[in-house]
Design an enzyme around this catalytic site. Structure first.
Site, PDB file in Angstrom:
ATOM      1  N   LYS A  55     -10.583   5.384   3.721  1.00 24.31           N
ATOM      2  CA  LYS A  55     -11.902   4.857   4.057  1.00 24.31           C
ATOM      3  C   LYS A  55     -12.961   5.245   3.033  1.00 24.31           C
ATOM      4  O   LYS A  55     -13.761   4.406   2.617  1.00 24.31           O
ATOM      5  CB  LYS A  55     -12.316   5.376   5.456  1.00 24.31           C
ATOM      6  CG  LYS A  55     -13.735   5.099   5.865  1.00 24.31           C
ATOM      7  CD  LYS A  55     -13.937   3.614   6.136  1.00 24.31           C
ATOM      8  CE  LYS A  55     -15.341   3.131   5.930  1.00 24.31           C
ATOM      9  NZ  LYS A  55     -15.726   2.949   4.513  1.00 24.31           N
ATOM     10  N   CYS A 103       0.831  -1.218   0.000  1.00 24.99           N
ATOM     11  CA  CYS A 103       0.000   0.000   0.000  1.00 24.99           C
ATOM     12  C   CYS A 103       0.859   1.260   0.000  1.00 24.99           C
ATOM     13  O   CYS A 103       0.338   2.362  -0.199  1.00 24.99           O
ATOM     14  CB  CYS A 103      -0.917   0.018   1.216  1.00 24.99           C
ATOM     15  SG  CYS A 103      -1.847  -1.499   1.398  1.00 24.99           S
ATOM     16  N   CYS A 107     -13.686  -0.593   7.337  1.00 24.32           N
ATOM     17  CA  CYS A 107     -12.672  -0.947   6.326  1.00 24.32           C
ATOM     18  C   CYS A 107     -12.576   0.085   5.214  1.00 24.32           C
ATOM     19  O   CYS A 107     -13.585   0.664   4.805  1.00 24.32           O
ATOM     20  CB  CYS A 107     -13.039  -2.250   5.616  1.00 24.32           C
ATOM     21  SG  CYS A 107     -13.317  -3.660   6.687  1.00 24.32           S
ATOM     22  N   SER A 108     -11.378   0.211   4.650  1.00 26.76           N
ATOM     23  CA  SER A 108     -11.253   0.886   3.355  1.00 26.76           C
ATOM     24  C   SER A 108     -11.769  -0.098   2.304  1.00 26.76           C
ATOM     25  O   SER A 108     -11.798  -1.299   2.536  1.00 26.76           O
ATOM     26  CB  SER A 108      -9.794   1.237   3.077  1.00 26.76           C
ATOM     27  OG  SER A 108      -8.999   0.065   3.078  1.00 26.76           O
ATOM     28  N   HIS A 140      -9.203   3.257  -1.742  1.00 25.74           N
ATOM     29  CA  HIS A 140      -7.837   2.780  -1.507  1.00 25.74           C
ATOM     30  C   HIS A 140      -7.380   1.825  -2.620  1.00 25.74           C
ATOM     31  O   HIS A 140      -7.263   0.633  -2.405  1.00 25.74           O
ATOM     32  CB  HIS A 140      -7.782   2.107  -0.118  1.00 25.74           C
ATOM     33  CG  HIS A 140      -6.421   1.654   0.297  1.00 25.74           C
ATOM     34  ND1 HIS A 140      -5.248   2.288  -0.084  1.00 25.74           N
ATOM     35  CD2 HIS A 140      -6.033   0.615   1.092  1.00 25.74           C
ATOM     36  CE1 HIS A 140      -4.216   1.655   0.446  1.00 25.74           C
ATOM     37  NE2 HIS A 140      -4.649   0.632   1.148  1.00 25.74           N
TER      38      HIS A 140
END
Ligand code: COA
Length: 407
Positions: A347, A89, A214-215, A351
């Site tokens: 979020k 990421c 969660c994203s 992402h």
């Protein structure tokens, strides 16, 4: 700041984040790249670009594609050196770090830096694919990233919020705040308000993590143009400077780290970056925090030093409660105020993992130049310093960049 800035940012571009079914990785990154080139106020010829740096985590897997520099060379009509970086990421912030080093070392004057990811083409398999960025023992034990962060969140709540409903609420409020911040962000994947009740009612993913902690799984690309600070005004009257570019690493596996309650790479990278910029946290007006799961935004607020360990949730809860109803909700503490994830963060903005690090730079650049239109954050005086924090995996790497309006 203590030394010369690494680089000046003179242009930025991005695609919308979300389910971009009709795009492919090459088309997205080229769109973002051209957008960034065209955004340079006084114009920039493609021929001025001396090198490109790109970050992407897994295009080989998601789209069975290799050698993306070759595609970018073809689409942009450039034959310059192109380096692609993989750091999960944190792929594009790692690319940015390398680009900063190249400019500061004097090798290049103008470079294009991008990040992209096309995750939705692998829907159903992507959650397993992401585990390339974890220890194989974690994958073999059945973990996903939601599971790893659920372990962190469960331990955090056990240590610091036991029997305290407010701790559970604070970790949901982070999602509520970031969705609220994304409502006026035209590029965001989710532009809907949510409530704390929505978070608690959403599908249980990995106890205690629910869907709205969660994203999401996203597609998207972002690009920025950097140049040597000395020549920035040839391209724009309003450059934004990168005054710190720091990276730190730690064990890829959660189980072998000293603590599951802190991200050591974050602590190291933030403290080195602040020192390099010659500022303290009190000088930071806005931050982009890596909120892949809401617990991670809370850890960032502690690991960077805004709140003491174990007390982040209290500061977050008090701040959000005090500013509820405001267009942007800051976190406040003793003598400081910082706006975190003003475009919705991972979020709600989304992402696409390899794009996130450069997306954070895009957001800060726009906000610092007062170009965020309806989503412009309002700070007393200028946004003088912005801090971008991007981690890979569950904390195996952290990149921190500090942007300044003036040097
Ligand atoms: N936040 C808000 N809404 C979300 C969402 C999220 N993270 N993920 C999905 N949704 C919405 C979808 O838009 C869809 O809404 P709709 O019914 O109105 O169309 C609905 O929830 C169901 O979506 P679906 O795609 O079926 O969800 P899912 O159960 O397959 O996936 C997660 C949800 C949370 C498992 C997935 O988003 C995920 O794995 N996120 C984490 C990604 C990750 O690990 N990234 C790396 C971090 S280190």
């Amino acid at each position: 700041m203590t030394g010369k800035p690494y680089a000046a940012i003179i242009g930025v571009g991005r695609t919308r984040f979300g389910e971009l079914w009709y795009e492919n990785p090459e088309s997205m990154v080229v769109k973002a790249g051209l957008d960034a080139l065209e955004s340079v106020d006084k114009g920039l010829h493609r021929a001025d670009i001396q090198a490109c740096y790109f970050g992407s985590f897994m295009y080989q897997v998601t789209n069975k594609l290799g050698l993306v520099p070759g595609y970018i060379s073809r689409e942009l009509g450039l034959n310059v050196p192109m380096t692609q970086t993989e750091a999960a990421c944190a792929s594009s912030s790692s690319a940015l770090h390398n680009a900063c080093l190249a400019i500061k070392s004097g090798v290049y004057d103008v470079v294009l830096v991008g990040g992209f990811e096309k995750m939705t083409d692998r829907y159903g398999k992507i959650v397993d694919d992401l585990m390339f960025a974890a220890d194989p023992h974690e994958f073999d034990s059945g973990f996903t990233f939601s599971g790893l962060y659920a372990t962190i969140m469960a331990r955090y709540m056990y240590e610091f919020g036991r029997n305290n409903e407010k701790c559970r609420i604070a970790l949901a409020q982070i999602a509520v705040k970031n969705h609220h911040h994304a409502v006026k962000n035209p590029y965001a994947q989710f532009r809907n308000e949510i409530t704390i009740e929505d978070v608690f009612k959403s599908t249980l993913i990995a106890d205690p993590i629910r869907l709205l902690h969660c994203s999401p799984v996203s597609d998207g690309a972002v690009a920025v143009v950097l140049c040597k600070p000395e020549i920035a005004r040839k391209y724009t009257d309003d450059p934004i400077y990168i005054v710190a570019s720091q990276q730190a690493t730690d064990h890829v596996s959660l189980f072998s780290r000293v603590s599951t309650l802190e991200i050591r790479a974050t602590k190291l990278a933030v403290s080195k970056a602040l020192k390099e910029a010659g500022i303290t946290l009190k000088d930071v007006n806005m931050a982009e925090a890596h909120d892949c799961f809401t617990i991670e935004e809370c850890l960032f607020m502690e690991d960077s030093g805004f709140y003491n360990k174990g007390e982040g949730w209290k500061g977050i809860q008090e701040s959000i409660d005090s500013f509820v109803g405001s267009k942007h909700i800051p976190y406040v503490g003793d003598g400081w105020e910082v706006f975190v994830n003003v475009g919705g963060g991972l979020k709600a903005d989304g992402h696409p993992v390899g794009a996130t690090g450069v997306r954070q730079i895009y957001e800060c650049f726009k906000q610092m130049r007062y170009e965020a239109n309806e989503n412009q954050v309002s700070v007393e005086g200028d946004i003088r310093y912005a801090l971008c924090h991007n981690i890979g995996g569950s904390g195996g790497i952290a990149n921190v960049h500090i942007l300044a309006r003036e040097v």
